[in-house]
Design a protein around this motif. Structure first.
Motif, short mmCIF file in Angstrom:
data_model
loop_
_atom_site.label_atom_id
_atom_site.label_comp_id
_atom_site.label_asym_id
_atom_site.label_seq_id
_atom_site.Cartn_x
_atom_site.Cartn_y
_atom_site.Cartn_z
N UNK A 162 41.61 28.69 32.48
CA UNK A 162 42.62 28.82 33.52
C UNK A 162 42.78 30.29 33.90
N UNK A 163 42.86 30.57 35.25
CA UNK A 163 42.88 29.64 36.39
C UNK A 163 41.53 28.94 36.53
N UNK A 164 41.53 27.67 36.94
CA UNK A 164 40.27 26.94 37.10
C UNK A 164 39.42 27.60 38.18
N UNK A 165 38.12 27.38 38.11
CA UNK A 165 37.22 27.95 39.10
C UNK A 165 37.53 27.40 40.48
N UNK B 164 49.59 32.16 41.20
CA UNK B 164 50.64 33.18 41.14
C UNK B 164 50.02 34.58 41.06
N UNK B 165 50.83 35.56 41.41
CA UNK B 165 50.34 36.93 41.42
C UNK B 165 50.16 37.50 40.02
N UNK B 166 50.75 36.80 39.03
CA UNK B 166 50.51 37.16 37.63
C UNK B 166 50.04 35.91 36.88
N UNK B 167 48.83 35.47 37.16
CA UNK B 167 48.37 34.23 36.53
C UNK B 167 48.13 34.44 35.04
N UNK B 168 48.27 33.36 34.29
CA UNK B 168 47.91 33.42 32.88
C UNK B 168 46.43 33.06 32.74
N UNK B 169 45.66 34.00 32.17
CA UNK B 169 44.24 33.77 31.94
C UNK B 169 44.07 33.14 30.56
N UNK B 170 43.31 32.04 30.51
CA UNK B 170 43.12 31.30 29.26
C UNK B 170 41.63 31.01 29.10
N UNK B 171 41.13 31.21 27.86
CA UNK B 171 39.74 30.92 27.56
C UNK B 171 39.64 30.39 26.13
N UNK B 172 38.47 29.89 25.77
CA UNK B 172 38.30 29.28 24.46
C UNK B 172 38.09 30.35 23.39
N UNK C 114 51.38 43.53 35.97
CA UNK C 114 51.66 43.92 37.35
C UNK C 114 51.08 42.87 38.28
N UNK C 115 51.65 42.75 39.47
CA UNK C 115 51.21 41.74 40.44
C UNK C 115 49.81 42.06 40.96
N UNK D 93 39.39 32.67 41.84
CA UNK D 93 40.65 32.04 42.24
C UNK D 93 41.23 32.87 43.38
N UNK D 94 42.13 32.25 44.15
CA UNK D 94 42.78 32.93 45.26
C UNK D 94 44.27 32.92 45.04
N UNK D 95 44.89 34.09 45.21
CA UNK D 95 46.33 34.18 45.04
C UNK D 95 47.05 33.62 46.25
N UNK D 96 48.31 33.24 46.09
CA UNK D 96 49.10 32.65 47.16
C UNK D 96 49.61 33.74 48.10
#
Length: 762
Positions: free
Chosen positions: A654-657, A663-671, A708-709, A737-740
């Motif tokens: 996450x964020x998915x491809x 969001x401008x501060x997305x949470x990055x998640x990996x295995x 930061x955003x 990914x694209x921000x809103x």
């Protein structure tokens, strides 16, 4: 040196065998409770890989006042030593350094520690720390329950204190413990190292004591078992008696998930037979007790105390554990050993406030009114005789604290108080001595460490004294030394607590050097105590021999890289015969070579483990051995952790491809990736990552949220690489990914494109 002839005369009478012998009496037996349950077991990761937990702490306080019992007659102590020997006689500290400070705002610390071949481990309520023997911190300070991180249950979730740490010199293992206190089921939490490295992995057990809270646990290491004694509170609130436990040694050393644990219970009726707790014997030296020897426990009774004792005496108990047929085991009070009359009831009322300090009316706890000897009951087999030593704080004279100490000999066949004394120079100099711990070296010399304080000049300090084996019996005539002179007083005025115990231990390397841990205050404050660790040695100890040490004792390498260990070959009592070194247990296919072999002590060599390119990843325990004429030889373990190569690439989550409106501060998640020590996250608005807006190497987790955003309505690309000792692995697949946008319309609005009006606020 000024010696009291009264003390010498008493000592001579004792040594001549004219002291009262054990009274004949009807034996008292504990109630067999069967086998106790282990409800949880595992093997921890190496402690050095577990992040120290330093969360806010809780600490159970025991009952602050004496129970409302009527006191018996108060005695005048006839064997007070009201003098010290010449200050030039006691050896100066070999080392003295600070342990952990009180960062949790609690009292008391209950200082306890032990020493191994290369380490000193210090514990307190409720944090521990591991040092090398030069005083350098190797791990911590950390909450005690860090030892049970990932274990689950109350041992992991509670951090209630009353810790004990002991080094098992026979098996080269460390035991660190704590209890739980929240209930309704209570536990003794026991962690025993899988090797001689206290920063390595541990076998971990949660031993249930049912609905009995196991207060004030004390442990002893013996040949057949690890033994425990506790004050047991039914439902966590009502002191009902003493519980004792035998954890089968072979099971514990092997890491058996279900060790045999035999238990007895002794009701507090009459109260004076168990007092406020029993103390199990703890083995010093390498000479084992005679085959078939029971484990010993000792308690104390004071006819002037609150429990109606008929005399002043020590109670000797024997635990015969039968691990083949546990129901045949016995726990019996076999002897009452009369002692010279003493007085444990310091005249400070029913509370704790007894010991004065400079610059304040606040006094601190003497703990003498607790009817129990103080940690440890140090056992040693000298070959010609067996001996145990212990001590207790007392009122040595009117309003003056001192320390009564005892040596018990022949505990199994014909137990006798071989010698005893009350160390109380405060009768002359006005300085209170209390809260002691005592031990014997291999030559029969004794060291007694303690706290010292007075109403003026002397802030609470950590001091020590001792006696040589040939000194007049019943005396500590070798003068006094200081590990630290305190710089302030304790102002905590609710329970006025001062640690419940300290610890004097003997270095297993030379079986001569005494190590001691206590507390002091650098400056006057409410509770900013600090632990102090120190060591000293009498010159009149030591059989010529050599010893081995390793620095480091653990190496982590990438396969293909050499590992080197400095091997120190030390000399005891002038030993100078050449020592031949060898190594075993190195990984298959590797080589083990010494830069210098043999070595003349004192000297050193370097062990190199080479040709590691084909070695499989994993942890290897290797043994370095030394042999020499005039020595039985010695061995130490060193550890080699091999990382097989760079780690694989993580899988992004996450964020998915291709995700939009992020969001401008997305949470990055990996295995997570096996074998990875850290991760490197890169984020860029260009797919070639030529101008990254986020570049975060060294991430130890598998998530990251920007601080930061990011820019609005922008397409970003991100990837993660794994890293370890061998370097960075391949990067993951690139996701985008694209921000809103924060606007309620799109670019076509001004050109008359009304379809954009359907956009909504996020």
């Amino acid at each position: 040196m000024r010696i009291s002839m009264r003390a010498v005369l008493v000592g001579v009478l004792l040594i001549a065998g004219l002291a009262p012998l054990a009274q004949a009496q009807e034996q008292v037996s504990g109630v067999y409770r069967g086998l106790m349950q282990v409800v949880r077991f595992d093997v921890s990761p190496p402690l050095r890989d577990i992040p120290p937990v330093v969360d806010p702490m809780t600490r159970r306080s025991d009952d602050p006042d004496l129970p409302p019992f009527e006191l018996g007659p108060q005695d005048v102590d006839p064997i007070v030593q009201d003098w010290t020997g010449g200050p030039e006689m006691i050896p100066a500290p070999l080392i003295s350094f600070d342990g952990q400070a009180n960062s949790g705002g609690y009292t008391p610390p209950d200082p306890v520690g032990d020493v191994g071949p290369s380490h000193y481990v210090a514990m307190a309520n409720v944090r521990f720390q591991i040092f090398d023997k030069a005083g350098n911190s190797l791990y911590g300070p950390a909450n005690n329950n860090t030892l049970w991180s990932g274990f689950g249950g109350a041992c992991q979730n509670e951090n209630m204190g009353d810790p004990i740490v002991l080094y098992d010199q026979i098996a080269d293992r460390w035991m660190l413990t704590q209890f739980t206190a929240n209930g309704p089921t209570y536990y003794n939490c026991v962690a025993v190292s899988t090797t001689g490295d206290p920063t390595g992995s541990y076998y971990r057990w949660a031993v249930s004591t049912g609905t009995n809270f196991p207060d004030y646990p004390k442990y002893g290491i013996w040949t057949d078992a690890y033994y425990i004694a506790t004050r047991e509170f039914a439902g966590g609130s009502s002191y009902t008696g003493v519980g004792v436990y035998a954890l089968e040694r072979a099971d514990i050393i092997a890491g058996n998930p279900t060790p045999t644990i035999i238990s007895f219970f002794v009701p507090r009726s009459p109260q004076y037979i168990v007092g406020d707790g029993l103390l199990p014997a703890d083995l010093d030296g390498f000479a084992l007790p005679p085959a078939g020897s029971p484990e010993y426990f000792v308690g104390s009774q004071d006819q002037g105390g609150p429990y109606g004792a008929p005399q002043d005496a020590l109670n000797l108990w024997k635990f015969d554990a039968d691990f083949t047929t546990p129901s045949n085991s016995t726990f019996t009070m076999t002897n009452t050993l009369p002692i010279a009359v003493y007085d444990t009831m310091f005249p400070c009322g029913s509370g704790r406030q007894c010991i004065p300090q400079p610059g304040t009316s606040v006094k601190v706890d003497i703990l003498s009114y607790r009817q129990r000897p103080l940690h440890r009951l140090a056992y040693r087999n000298f070959g010609t005789h067996e001996a145990m030593v212990t001590n207790q704080s007392v009122e040595a004279a009117a309003n003056m604290a001192g320390i009564r100490w005892w040596e018990i000999r022949s505990p199994n066949s014909s137990p006798v108080i071989y010698q005893e004394g009350t160390y109380a120079p405060g009768v002359s100099d006005g300085i209170h001595r209390w809260m002691g711990s005592i031990a014997q070296d291999s030559a029969g010399n004794m060291a007694l460490g303690y706290s010292a304080s007075a109403s003026s000049v002397t802030y609470p300090s950590s001091w020590y004294t001792g006696r040589l084996a040939g000194d007049p019996p019943g005396t500590m005539p070798q003068g006094e030394g200081s590990f630290i002179n305190g710089g302030g007083s304790q102002l905590e005025n609710s329970y006025n607590r001062w640690g419940d115990y300290t610890s004097m231990n003997v270095d297993p390397v030379d079986d001569c050097t005494f190590w001691y841990i206590n507390q002091y205050y650098p400056t006057t404050s409410t509770s900013n105590w600090r632990l102090r660790i120190g060591a000293f040695k009498f010159n009149e100890c030591g059989t010529p021999d050599f010893y081995l040490g390793a620095s480091p004792d653990t190496n982590v390498i990438c396969a293909g890289v050499d590992a080197t260990y400095g091997i120190n070959v030390g000399s005891v009592a002038g030993f100078g015969n050449v020592v031949s070194l060898s190594a075993s247990g190195n990984p298959a296919g590797s080589t083990a070579d010494f830069s210098l072999n043999p070595v003349t002590p004192p000297g050193s060599s370097v062990l190199t483990i080479g040709n590691t390119g084909g070695v499989a990843g994993g942890s290897y325990v290797m043994t370095v051995s030394g042999t020499a004429d005039g020595s039985a030889g010695h061995s130490i373990d060193v550890v080699l952790d091999v990382v097989p190569g760079v780690p694989a690439a993580p899988t992004l989550s996450s964020p998915p491809d291709g995700a939009t409106s992020q969001p401008l501060r997305p949470q990055f998640v990996w295995s997570s990736v096996t074998g990875s020590d850290a991760y490197w996250l890169e984020v860029d608005d260009d797919a070639d990552f030529s101008s990254t807006v986020i570049s975060e190497p060294g991430l130890t987790g598998t998530t990251y949220t920007p601080t930061a955003d990011l820019a609005e309505s922008t397409t970003y690309y991100w990837r993660v690489s794994s890293e370890n000792l061998c370097g960075a692995g391949a990067a993951s697949t690139v996701f985008s990914f694209t921000t809103l946008s924060s606007l309620p319309f799109e670019d076509g609005f001004e050109s008359g494109d009304t379809s954009a009006w359907s956009s909504t606020l996020p």
